[in-house]
Enzyme design. Structure first.
Site, PDB file in Angstrom:
ATOM      1  N   LYS A 182       0.857  -1.181   0.000  1.00 55.42           N
ATOM      2  CA  LYS A 182       0.000   0.000   0.000  1.00 55.42           C
ATOM      3  C   LYS A 182       0.894   1.233   0.000  1.00 55.42           C
ATOM      4  O   LYS A 182       1.648   1.471   0.946  1.00 55.42           O
ATOM      5  CB  LYS A 182      -0.924   0.019   1.226  1.00 55.42           C
ATOM      6  CG  LYS A 182      -1.792   1.275   1.278  1.00 55.42           C
ATOM      7  CD  LYS A 182      -2.405   1.471   2.645  1.00 55.42           C
ATOM      8  CE  LYS A 182      -2.969   2.882   2.754  1.00 55.42           C
ATOM      9  NZ  LYS A 182      -3.385   3.213   4.122  1.00 55.42           N
ATOM     10  N   GLY A 230      -7.548   9.421  10.634  1.00 52.64           N
ATOM     11  CA  GLY A 230      -7.727   9.495  12.080  1.00 52.64           C
ATOM     12  C   GLY A 230      -8.787  10.464  12.571  1.00 52.64           C
ATOM     13  O   GLY A 230      -8.971  10.605  13.784  1.00 52.64           O
ATOM     14  N   ALA A 276      -9.295   5.776   5.061  1.00 50.71           N
ATOM     15  CA  ALA A 276      -9.144   6.926   5.965  1.00 50.71           C
ATOM     16  C   ALA A 276     -10.447   7.693   6.149  1.00 50.71           C
ATOM     17  O   ALA A 276     -11.198   7.918   5.198  1.00 50.71           O
ATOM     18  CB  ALA A 276      -8.062   7.882   5.494  1.00 50.71           C
ATOM     19  N   SER A 300      -8.029   3.532  12.804  1.00 47.07           N
ATOM     20  CA  SER A 300      -8.394   4.346  13.963  1.00 47.07           C
ATOM     21  C   SER A 300      -9.817   4.090  14.440  1.00 47.07           C
ATOM     22  O   SER A 300     -10.083   4.085  15.648  1.00 47.07           O
ATOM     23  CB  SER A 300      -8.234   5.837  13.640  1.00 47.07           C
ATOM     24  OG  SER A 300      -6.901   6.140  13.305  1.00 47.07           O
TER      25      SER A 300
END
Length: 265
Positions: A107, A168, A194, A217
């Site tokens: 990635k 996050g 994300a 997260s």
């Protein structure tokens, strides 16, 4: 009379078929045991690892993540988190390939700054071109710009991974319209990467037509990470089924659920 349903195509990455459409990270947990339990609860088959921040054998004598996340059970997806230019990212991928006995699936993530962790698309394009020529199977974190996503696919990346929100933040999908354009034009799998904060965010990404979702997260920072991991597993399945089923059209005014004909007067 039997009813036919849409047949789902499997998630295929670098020639390998996966049953789970949830990819998970390994950072931010309180310890390796919680990491293991959360990943097991998620049902994920692909686990991403930040090579610059996690020991997968480069630091002998320190706890090794691969002792609890076995490459025999999971597809390890090394990532270049923490890299801020193409040279650094390419070097990190080559290190991962060396540590993982020739592993080619990576990635790519090249960041612009530490405050936003937004992708540096210029350096990302440079790194992607070098890595593809070097024989890597590149899944690439990028902005939600449809043009950049198209260029990364044209370079030869096997999947594009536009952000839903900043890394996050847990803000969810901030720009579903750009994501829809990317999905309409896609020639390779599109995975949201994300910004997911809770199960409904994951379901929305799947309802839009994404092939899969990658998150870290949202699970690791939950009050109960293992429970959230299981919630995400179900959200991914529900969102995919809803996408295949096709939602009802939105209307401004109400319409009765039951027919009006034949009512007793």
């Amino acid at each position: 009379m039997s009813q036919s349903f849409p047949i789902d195509k499997p998630l295929v990455l670098a020639g390998r078929t996966y049953h789970s459409r949830l990819l998970v990270g390994t950072g931010k947990y309180k310890d390796l045991d919680e990491t293991r339990l959360a990943i097991e609860a998620s049902g994920a088959e692909i686990v991403t690892v930040a090579v610059r921040r996690t020991n997968i054998g480069q630091n002998p004598g320190e706890p090794n993540l691969l002792d609890v996340i076995s490459p025999e059970r999971y597809t390890i997806l090394p990532n270049t988190a923490g890299c801020y230019d193409a040279v650094e990212a390419v070097r990190t991928c080559r290190l991962a390939r060396e540590l993982l006995d020739g592993h080619k699936l990576v990635k790519l993530e090249v960041l612009a700054d530490q405050k936003t962790l937004f992708p540096n698309v210029i350096e990302t394009l440079k790194a992607a071109e070098t890595l593809v020529k070097d024989g890597f199977d590149v899944m690439v974190y990028t902005s939600d710009d449809p043009i950049i996503a198209r260029q990364l696919a044209e370079i030869g990346c096997i999947a594009v991974m536009p952000l839903a929100g900043l890394i996050g933040t847990g803000l969810g999908i901030c720009n579903p319209y750009n994501l829809r354009i990317i999905l309409e034009e896609a020639t390779v799998p599109v995975l949201v990467d994300a910004g997911v904060g809770t199960a409904s965010d994951a379901a929305i990404a799947m309802e839009l037509g994404c092939e899969a979702v990658l998150m870290n997260s949202a699970i690791a920072h939950a009050q109960h990470p293992v429970l959230m991991a299981e919630a995400m597993k179900h959200a991914i399945v529900a969102g995919r089924l809803a996408y295949l089923a096709g939602r009802m059209p939105k209307k401004l005014y109400a319409s009765a659920s039951s027919p009006l004909e034949g009512l007793i007067r």
